[in-house]
Design a protein around this motif. Sequence first.
Motif, PDB file in Angstrom:
ATOM      1  N   ASN A  18       0.842  -1.202   0.000  1.00 22.08           N
ATOM      2  CA  ASN A  18       0.000   0.000   0.000  1.00 22.08           C
ATOM      3  C   ASN A  18       0.873   1.247   0.000  1.00 22.08           C
ATOM      4  O   ASN A  18       2.033   1.221   0.435  1.00 22.08           O
ATOM      5  CB  ASN A  18      -0.899   0.030   1.243  1.00 22.08           C
ATOM      6  CG  ASN A  18      -1.663  -1.251   1.444  1.00 22.08           C
ATOM      7  OD1 ASN A  18      -2.310  -1.748   0.531  1.00 22.08           O
ATOM      8  ND2 ASN A  18      -1.593  -1.803   2.651  1.00 22.08           N
ATOM      9  N   ALA A  20       0.515   5.475   1.135  1.00 19.06           N
ATOM     10  CA  ALA A  20      -0.253   6.582   1.710  1.00 19.06           C
ATOM     11  C   ALA A  20       0.554   7.867   1.560  1.00 19.06           C
ATOM     12  O   ALA A  20       1.694   7.940   2.043  1.00 19.06           O
ATOM     13  CB  ALA A  20      -0.567   6.323   3.180  1.00 19.06           C
ATOM     14  N   TYR A 138      -5.402  -0.840  -7.729  1.00 20.62           N
ATOM     15  CA  TYR A 138      -5.471  -0.335  -6.352  1.00 20.62           C
ATOM     16  C   TYR A 138      -6.826   0.323  -6.080  1.00 20.62           C
ATOM     17  O   TYR A 138      -7.420   0.943  -6.972  1.00 20.62           O
ATOM     18  CB  TYR A 138      -4.382   0.708  -6.098  1.00 20.62           C
ATOM     19  CG  TYR A 138      -3.007   0.139  -5.875  1.00 20.62           C
ATOM     20  CD1 TYR A 138      -2.375   0.253  -4.648  1.00 20.62           C
ATOM     21  CD2 TYR A 138      -2.322  -0.508  -6.899  1.00 20.62           C
ATOM     22  CE1 TYR A 138      -1.102  -0.253  -4.432  1.00 20.62           C
ATOM     23  CE2 TYR A 138      -1.055  -1.031  -6.708  1.00 20.62           C
ATOM     24  CZ  TYR A 138      -0.452  -0.908  -5.471  1.00 20.62           C
ATOM     25  OH  TYR A 138       0.807  -1.414  -5.270  1.00 20.62           O
ATOM     26  N   PRO A 240      -4.882  -3.835  -2.760  1.00 24.09           N
ATOM     27  CA  PRO A 240      -4.030  -2.861  -2.073  1.00 24.09           C
ATOM     28  C   PRO A 240      -4.628  -1.473  -2.266  1.00 24.09           C
ATOM     29  O   PRO A 240      -5.497  -1.269  -3.121  1.00 24.09           O
ATOM     30  CB  PRO A 240      -2.685  -2.997  -2.782  1.00 24.09           C
ATOM     31  CG  PRO A 240      -3.020  -3.513  -4.138  1.00 24.09           C
ATOM     32  CD  PRO A 240      -4.228  -4.415  -3.941  1.00 24.09           C
ATOM     33  N   PHE A 321      -3.664   2.971  11.630  1.00 26.02           N
ATOM     34  CA  PHE A 321      -2.994   2.084  10.676  1.00 26.02           C
ATOM     35  C   PHE A 321      -2.559   0.794  11.381  1.00 26.02           C
ATOM     36  O   PHE A 321      -2.736  -0.312  10.856  1.00 26.02           O
ATOM     37  CB  PHE A 321      -1.769   2.765  10.065  1.00 26.02           C
ATOM     38  CG  PHE A 321      -2.022   3.460   8.753  1.00 26.02           C
ATOM     39  CD1 PHE A 321      -1.879   2.780   7.564  1.00 26.02           C
ATOM     40  CD2 PHE A 321      -2.383   4.797   8.715  1.00 26.02           C
ATOM     41  CE1 PHE A 321      -2.086   3.420   6.341  1.00 26.02           C
ATOM     42  CE2 PHE A 321      -2.603   5.445   7.511  1.00 26.02           C
ATOM     43  CZ  PHE A 321      -2.454   4.753   6.313  1.00 26.02           C
ATOM     44  N   GLU A 326      -2.167  -2.446   9.002  1.00 29.02           N
ATOM     45  CA  GLU A 326      -1.687  -1.966   7.706  1.00 29.02           C
ATOM     46  C   GLU A 326      -0.378  -1.175   7.782  1.00 29.02           C
ATOM     47  O   GLU A 326       0.213  -0.876   6.747  1.00 29.02           O
ATOM     48  CB  GLU A 326      -2.754  -1.086   7.039  1.00 29.02           C
ATOM     49  CG  GLU A 326      -4.075  -1.769   6.748  1.00 29.02           C
ATOM     50  CD  GLU A 326      -4.000  -2.751   5.587  1.00 29.02           C
ATOM     51  OE1 GLU A 326      -2.885  -3.019   5.099  1.00 29.02           O
ATOM     52  OE2 GLU A 326      -5.067  -3.260   5.165  1.00 29.02           O
ATOM     53  N   TRP A 327       0.074  -0.827   8.978  1.00 27.81           N
ATOM     54  CA  TRP A 327       1.245   0.053   9.091  1.00 27.81           C
ATOM     55  C   TRP A 327       2.490  -0.568   8.457  1.00 27.81           C
ATOM     56  O   TRP A 327       3.202   0.073   7.685  1.00 27.81           O
ATOM     57  CB  TRP A 327       1.507   0.414  10.548  1.00 27.81           C
ATOM     58  CG  TRP A 327       2.683   1.324  10.749  1.00 27.81           C
ATOM     59  CD1 TRP A 327       3.918   0.992  11.237  1.00 27.81           C
ATOM     60  CD2 TRP A 327       2.747   2.732  10.456  1.00 27.81           C
ATOM     61  NE1 TRP A 327       4.743   2.094  11.280  1.00 27.81           N
ATOM     62  CE2 TRP A 327       4.046   3.175  10.808  1.00 27.81           C
ATOM     63  CE3 TRP A 327       1.833   3.646   9.948  1.00 27.81           C
ATOM     64  CZ2 TRP A 327       4.454   4.490  10.654  1.00 27.81           C
ATOM     65  CZ3 TRP A 327       2.243   4.973   9.795  1.00 27.81           C
ATOM     66  CH2 TRP A 327       3.531   5.384  10.141  1.00 27.81           C
ATOM     67  N   ASP A 329       2.702  -2.773   6.221  1.00 27.36           N
ATOM     68  CA  ASP A 329       2.540  -3.098   4.794  1.00 27.36           C
ATOM     69  C   ASP A 329       2.379  -1.864   3.925  1.00 27.36           C
ATOM     70  O   ASP A 329       2.055  -1.983   2.739  1.00 27.36           O
ATOM     71  CB  ASP A 329       1.311  -4.000   4.596  1.00 27.36           C
ATOM     72  CG  ASP A 329       1.499  -5.372   5.207  1.00 27.36           C
ATOM     73  OD1 ASP A 329       2.645  -5.849   5.245  1.00 27.36           O
ATOM     74  OD2 ASP A 329       0.498  -5.959   5.660  1.00 27.36           O
ATOM     75  N   THR A 330       2.587  -0.678   4.513  1.00 23.01           N
ATOM     76  CA  THR A 330       2.298   0.568   3.799  1.00 23.01           C
ATOM     77  C   THR A 330       3.519   1.474   3.743  1.00 23.01           C
ATOM     78  O   THR A 330       4.185   1.701   4.771  1.00 23.01           O
ATOM     79  CB  THR A 330       1.141   1.319   4.470  1.00 23.01           C
ATOM     80  OG1 THR A 330      -0.017   0.476   4.527  1.00 23.01           O
ATOM     81  CG2 THR A 330       0.787   2.597   3.705  1.00 23.01           C
ATOM     82  N   VAL A 332       4.420   5.015   3.826  1.00 24.77           N
ATOM     83  CA  VAL A 332       3.786   6.261   4.250  1.00 24.77           C
ATOM     84  C   VAL A 332       4.730   7.417   3.914  1.00 24.77           C
ATOM     85  O   VAL A 332       5.881   7.438   4.362  1.00 24.77           O
ATOM     86  CB  VAL A 332       3.473   6.250   5.758  1.00 24.77           C
ATOM     87  CG1 VAL A 332       2.879   7.592   6.190  1.00 24.77           C
ATOM     88  CG2 VAL A 332       2.518   5.114   6.089  1.00 24.77           C
TER      89      VAL A 332
END
Length: 535
Positions: A18, A20, A138, A240, A321, A326-327, A329-330, A332
């Motif tokens: 992901n 962000a 996505y 995602p 997150f 999800e943190w 896997d992202t 940021v």
Amino acid sequence: MAESSASDSGASHETVRNVALIVLDTARATNIGGRGVARDQRSSASDSDSVSNVDSGQESVSNAAFESIDDRTMPTLASIADEGTAFERAFATAPWTLPSHASMFTGTYPSEHGAHGGHTYLTDTLRTLPEAFADAGYETVGVSNNTWITDEFGFDRGFDTLRRGWQYVQSDVDMGTVIRAEYLGGKIRAARDRLFEGNPLVNTANILYSELLQPSHDDGAERTTEWVGDWLENREDDRPFFLFCNYIEPHVEYKPAREYAEPFLPEDGSYEEALEIRQDPRAYDVGDYEITDRKFDLLRALYRGEQAYVDDHIAKLRSRFESAGEWEDTLVVICGDHGEHVGEHNFFGHQYNLYDTLLHVPLVCHGGPFTDGGRREDLVQLLDLPATLCEAAGIEDPELETQGRSRSFHPETDDRPREAIFAEYVAPQPSIERLEARFGEAELPERVYEFDRKLRTIRTPEEKYVVGDDGFERLHDVTSDPLEELDLSEESVERTEALGQRLEAHFEGISDDSETGSVAMRDSTKERLADLGYL
């Protein structure tokens, strides 16, 4: 020779699931102008009641962990930077929201994408970052708290959802005139005039939220964090995601809650005194009123309080997150879209020039290849985000990659590092005609008419050259003169000419989108933009 456009990147290395992109509207880098320059060294004002035009109000950060992030003001951002990668020399391509976001979304300069003060709309001729993620499978979700970054100005392309963060119920009608009325009679008249424009029930809900439920110091952050957190924890989509989020704090007006402002107030200043200061950037810039050094000190305290408030929301967003799993896997990415003048160079706000105060922004990446990346001193631009984020996600989008000048700053990229950054101010916003209409032609000082020009700049680690289409030019040694106060263009003719030629070569071949015009904005949009100091 002009720099080549981006990337030979691909999915040859590990990718993130992901992405962000979190934009802190109007957040400038802490250490504007260089390393360890203390406030008392920079201020040339001896009388606290004199009119301010020089003191940056910034404290020394020579011993800080990061040059571009104040860990006292924004400890959460500093913590994320400590775990990820902090880009200490990150620069916007323009000094205000519309063209800067358009560059972030397209990888192009303002004169290419055409969204600027002379043409306030992102046309559909260019590929956007959300479109690239959407076409790669996505889920694409955006939340904007700045009126410019909405469907009304062409920023919805590629998003499954693009929300107005300041609204309780999504609506094309903004009830801002009710919210901003200063007394009950004004609120009643505004509600009467606007209530039946669109859906009366939705309008009523938004009025009730803004008047009774939304904190007075909040301009959408709380609602945004809550909505994004709920979306993260409740989403059932297996795809995602690409998330875009614009927090408008610390944009004018600065109105943080007392507990956020008081740690930054001068010893002899009060919260009440600070909030009483008139905050009207365009009126100040045209000389309609003055702000003393003391008042600018108080305004800087409010500005930092706004940064501290949005930093708390970054902490809450990270928590959501993490609770959603999800943190880790992202990727940021947190950045400012442009900076802010709070008295520097005798300006208030973020228009009419290209000083580092407006272009130097914080940029932090966390997750995937950016984990434990430390501090990076290489020059990067916000228009490098499309190439970087696509490379990190393993997305190959030839149209997006080749349309502009985006260069990936992925740790394993094959793209060449930048030797210089470039920025533009294509047209004044608001225009000189709007200023004349508001303040009266006879009331505008001569210096205001100097703002009616196009500016471009080239900045290397050592030097910065700015040129206008009216013959204006300045050269600064940013190592010895980080505040860009001493113009060297006349005494360093060879350097001025060399940088000028390099700047001209960089933009050679770029089609100058000189199309002019504005969209027919809704009245509610005009009012919100006026409230933010744009009109």
